[in-house]
Design an enzyme around this catalytic site. Structure first.
Site, PDB file in Angstrom:
ATOM      1  CB  SER A 104      -0.368   9.717   3.736  1.00  0.00           C
ATOM      2  OG  SER A 104      -0.747   9.863   2.383  1.00  0.00           O
ATOM      3  NE  ARG A 105       5.331   3.870   2.270  1.00  0.00           N
ATOM      4  CZ  ARG A 105       4.659   2.855   2.776  1.00  0.00           C
ATOM      5  NH1 ARG A 105       3.517   2.507   2.236  1.00  0.00           N
ATOM      6  NH2 ARG A 105       5.123   2.174   3.796  1.00  0.00           N
ATOM      7  CB  VAL A 106      -0.220  10.381  -1.536  1.00  0.00           C
ATOM      8  CG1 VAL A 106      -0.692  11.528  -2.420  1.00  0.00           C
ATOM      9  CG2 VAL A 106      -0.326   9.063  -2.279  1.00  0.00           C
TER      10      VAL A 106
ATOM     11  CB  THR B 291      -0.951   0.008   1.203  1.00  0.00           C
ATOM     12  OG1 THR B 291      -0.201  -0.275   2.399  1.00  0.00           O
ATOM     13  CG2 THR B 291      -2.026  -1.050   1.046  1.00  0.00           C
ATOM     14  CG  ASP B 292       0.023   3.959  -2.606  1.00  0.00           C
ATOM     15  OD1 ASP B 292       1.026   3.419  -3.064  1.00  0.00           O
ATOM     16  OD2 ASP B 292      -1.074   3.959  -3.187  1.00  0.00           O
TER      17      ASP B 292
END
Length: 485
Positions: free
Chosen positions: A345-347, A319-320
């Site tokens: 959160s990698r975004v 997951t991101d």
């Protein structure tokens, strides 16, 4: 999906074992759809040199050894149409809500290859959850895969449900996949969606605890297929998988029955591939292909907070980002019970409007420092003024982030609350009064400074005009409410 060999049309049942049907006299490819004499469908999942293994997707106890089956002429597919919105179905597309049958306009395969890099676009549009702690610290973007992780009963499903409910006015399609849940829980979930006015844009796919493992296995793939149908119309979709732990259990059970070698924690060697090929289907589709997106919110249950177990680490790596729900925080009354240190959160800021991004930059750090310093505070080490200030600040952030169920904030309300914190005003208020102050401040903004709210909604940035409007609102708020400052 593997193409079927049209020359293969018939075979015989070799043996039957708890819903796994062993077949002989037909070298069927994995993914083949077959039909038994009692009308039950089967899905071929394993092959060997001498025979194949299929899952029975319906009644199988009246099947017998040496009975026959035929190769289904069509690929193993699910019916889809716009009529799915507002309905509760099982993974085979059969209705469960007692309403009329759904008229399906087309069929799509359960398993499809995920879009390639060229067919995707970077994630840059927020998926607003309406939950301040998430939107400010661990934002979710449209097309992202964000894991909800934590022990049983810590609020994972509640947050996922809040996210779906918050989409009711945004034209985002919601899909809630229930895997192995109690039938009463599925009914409660559906009733909540109806009461909150969100069922009209939502599809519930349920394989409850009384169903066979085969349906548990199929449920998330059915949900992903429905999500792709709406995405290909150019629509944004958010899909919840509740939960992938039970999905992994079902796959482990079926794999052991099919005689596959057991690996770590008795899971088969391809358990990682099972979830990766599912979650890779979540994406933001390129505009040149018509746009649309699928945001995946998989839920994984941990045991005693162990995030290093096999399934949690697998899904974390796919997951991101993840939101970790902590049991201790939940029982302290901090809800949502999100641990900012283990959540990410990698975004990141790409999934926030500019105003929120500017005001929330240091919140995760401040909150993480607070939880770290509370350990020292328990030994009385709070004489240092800097430490004391950080502790007091952390208390107010926690109170600000506490949020009741079914009371989402709009993006502009979140900006107003974050400005209230950033201004330092809450530092002058007793921590126990923060909940009252934020409620009164939002009410005051809507009643007397609605123009500022509309300006934030329109611009979504902290322009000098917006800052001036917020400062004026706060000044007037202080004058009206007699609070010790």
């Amino acid at each position: 999906m593997v193409k079927h060999d049209k020359n293969l049309s018939k075979g015989f049942i070799d043996s039957i074992q708890d819903g796994v049907i062993w077949l002989r006299d037909a070298a069927l490819p994995v993914g083949s759809s077959i039909l038994f004499t009692n009308g039950t469908k089967g899905l071929v999942l394993s092959v060997s040199e001498t025979r194949s293994a299929a899952l029975a997707l319906g009644p199988w106890r009246d099947l017998s050894v040496n009975g026959t089956f035929t190769l289904d002429s069509s690929p193993f597919s699910l019916g889809v149409s716009n009529e799915l919105l507002g309905r509760v179905i099982n993974p085979l597309g059969e209705v469960l809500d007692g309403k009329p049958q759904i008229h399906y306009t087309k069929t799509l395969p359960y398993e499809r290859e995920a879009l390639g890099i060229i067919e995707r676009e970077p994630i840059d549009t927020p998926l607003s959850t309406g939950v301040l702690a998430v939107d400010a610290m661990i934002p979710i973007g449209r097309g992202q895969r964000q894991l909800f992780l934590g022990d049983r009963g810590t609020g994972k499903t509640t947050l996922a449900l809040e996210t779906l409910i918050n989409q009711k006015d945004s034209n985002v399609v919601g899909i809630f996949v229930c895997i192995g849940q109690k039938r009463s829980d599925v009914a409660t979930l559906t009733e909540t969606l109806v009461e909150e006015g969100a069922m009209g844009h939502t599809v519930v796919v349920s394989a409850d605890a009384s169903e066979a493992s085969a349906l548990w296995y199929l449920a998330p793939f059915a949900g992903a297929t429905i999500a792709e149908y709406f995405m290909e119309q150019g629509r944004d979709v958010v899909i919840v998988y509740d939960d992938l732990t039970k999905h992994a259990w079902a796959y482990r059970e079926m794999s052991l029955l099919m005689g596959r070698p057991a690996g770590r924690e008795a899971y088969p060697g391809d358990i990682f591939y099972l979830h990766s090929r599912l979650l890779e289907r979540a994406t933001k589709r390129a505009k040149k292909l018509g746009g649309g997106s699928i945001t995946a919110l998989p839920i994984v249950e941990t045991q005693s907070g162990d995030v290093s177990a096999y399934i949690p680490t697998n899904v974390i790596s796919i997951t991101d980002g993840q939101i970790y729900f902590e049991t201790d925080l939940f029982f302290k009354g901090i809800r949502p019970a999100i641990n900012p240190g283990l959540s990410v959160s990698r975004v990141g800021g790409a999934a926030q409007i500019k105003a929120t991004k500017k005001l929330s930059g240091k919140l995760r750090l401040s909150l993480s420092q607070y939880w770290e310093l509370t350990g020292f505070a328990s030994f009385g080490a709070t004489n240092d003024k800097v430490v004391h200030k950080k502790l007091e600040r952390g208390k107010r952030i926690i109170e600000l982030f506490k949020q009741d169920q079914h009371s989402p904030y709009s993006q502009e309300e979140e900006v107003a609350l974050l400005f209230l914190l950033d201004s330092g005003y809450l530092d002058t208020v007793e921590a126990t009064r923060v909940k009252e102050v934020k409620r009164e401040f939002l009410s005051f903004m809507h009643e007397h400074h609605s123009k500022a709210i509309k300006e934030i909604e329109k611009i979504k940035n902290l322009t000098p005009e917006v800052i001036e409007a917020l400062e004026l609102a706060l000044k007037n708020f202080k004058a009206v409410f007699d609070i010790n400052i």
